[in-house]
Scaffold this active site. Structure first.
Site, PDB file in Angstrom:
ATOM      1  N   ASP A  65      -1.160 -11.116   5.063  1.00  0.00           N
ATOM      2  CA  ASP A  65      -0.161 -11.163   4.120  1.00  0.00           C
ATOM      3  C   ASP A  65       0.762  -9.360   3.613  1.00  0.00           C
ATOM      4  OD1 ASP A  65       0.293 -11.817   1.430  1.00  0.00           O
ATOM      5  OD2 ASP A  65      -0.930 -10.468   0.427  1.00  0.00           O
ATOM      6  N   ASP A 106       0.244  -2.342   0.085  1.00  0.00           N
ATOM      7  CA  ASP A 106      -0.194  -3.687  -0.820  1.00  0.00           C
ATOM      8  C   ASP A 106      -1.028  -4.010   0.776  1.00  0.00           C
ATOM      9  OD1 ASP A 106      -0.754  -6.404  -1.218  1.00  0.00           O
ATOM     10  OD2 ASP A 106       1.854  -6.849  -0.896  1.00  0.00           O
TER      11      ASP A 106
END
Length: 268
Positions: free
Chosen positions: A151, A172
């Protein structure tokens, strides 16, 4: 490829991994179990929490305030028997410079670098020769390889530091550590396409050979939410780090070691 839910202990897992790797590019995090009613509902005036409450299966929940594909009715944030397990992280400003990850696993990007070495293209970007940023991205590649993090779409630089001197800030990472039985060597594409790595980091990584998993187990065992990782993840970390050693050995055999390993990027 990048589907899946962000897990509660994800922040703690990657914060601990980076601490052991000596990658000082992330805010510290720790797990905590909180009483949802006593510690949150009765002490907050946050309209998001107070205004989006619902009860699901006898547990109190709220929706949260974030990207719509995370904070919605299909992804409520809920207590379990009165308590919530959270990752608590040091809060920093959200003032970052963002740039696209040239080796992103996002299919439209990946179809380019998986058939063509894009390193020379990246090295032609003059900003990558400035200070530490380019070698930071090599370290992020290893980090994503260890976590199997599909991701990563962007790199971030902390904007309160001069742009040329700023470092890659690792944000993240909540979808990492999803499968201990799968490895994907393509995460190391930045390393094996460029054959560049920070020497001081590499020397530290050599000291972790066949020890990273044990060090993670020991460190995470002290977290209030332990166990944070299931047992198969610990040997997976050592296995994936050994794959990195193999890639680096091939680079060192093919090119001048003083160019492959350096503290700043050297034009060739």
């Amino acid at each position: 490829m990048t589907s899946g839910r962000v897990t509660t202990g994800g922040m703690t897992r990657w914060s601990t991994t980076l601490k052991i790797l000596n990658f000082r590019k992330v805010v510290p995090c720790v797990g905590r179990k909180v009483n949802f009613t006593a510690e949150l509902l009765q002490t907050t005036d946050d309209p998001v929490i107070l205004g989006t409450q619902k009860t699901i299966g006898g547990n109190k929940c709220f929706i949260g305030n974030c990207r719509s594909w995370f904070c919605n009715n299909d992804h409520p944030i809920c207590e379990i028997n009165g308590f919530m397990e959270l990752s608590m992280c040091l809060r920093i400003t959200d003032d970052f410079w963002s740039s696209e990850h040239p080796w992103s696993q996002w299919p439209p990007t990946a179809k380019i670098w998986k058939v063509k070495n894009v390193c020379k293209r990246e090295l032609r970007k003059k900003e990558n020769y400035k200070e530490r940023f380019f070698l930071d991205t090599m370290e992020v590649a290893l980090f994503d390889h260890l976590m199997l993090n599909y991701d990563r779409h962007h790199y971030h630089r902390y904007a309160h530091i001069n742009w040329k001197k700023s470092f890659a800030t690792i944000l993240d990472n909540g979808k990492g550590f999803v499968n201990p039985f799968k490895d994907d060597i393509t995460f190391l594409a930045p390393v094996y396409q460029c054959c560049r790595f920070r020497n001081s980091t590499y020397q530290h990584l050599l000291s972790l050979r066949n020890r990273l998993g044990d060090m993670m187990r020991t460190s995470l065992s002290a977290d209030p939410l332990a166990p944070i990782l299931t047992e198969p993840f610990y040997p997976a970390l050592d296995r994936r780090l050994n794959q990195f050693y193999f890639v680096m050995q091939r680079c060192l055999e093919a090119y001048d070691p003083t160019v492959v390993l350096a503290e700043k990027l050297l034009p060739t």
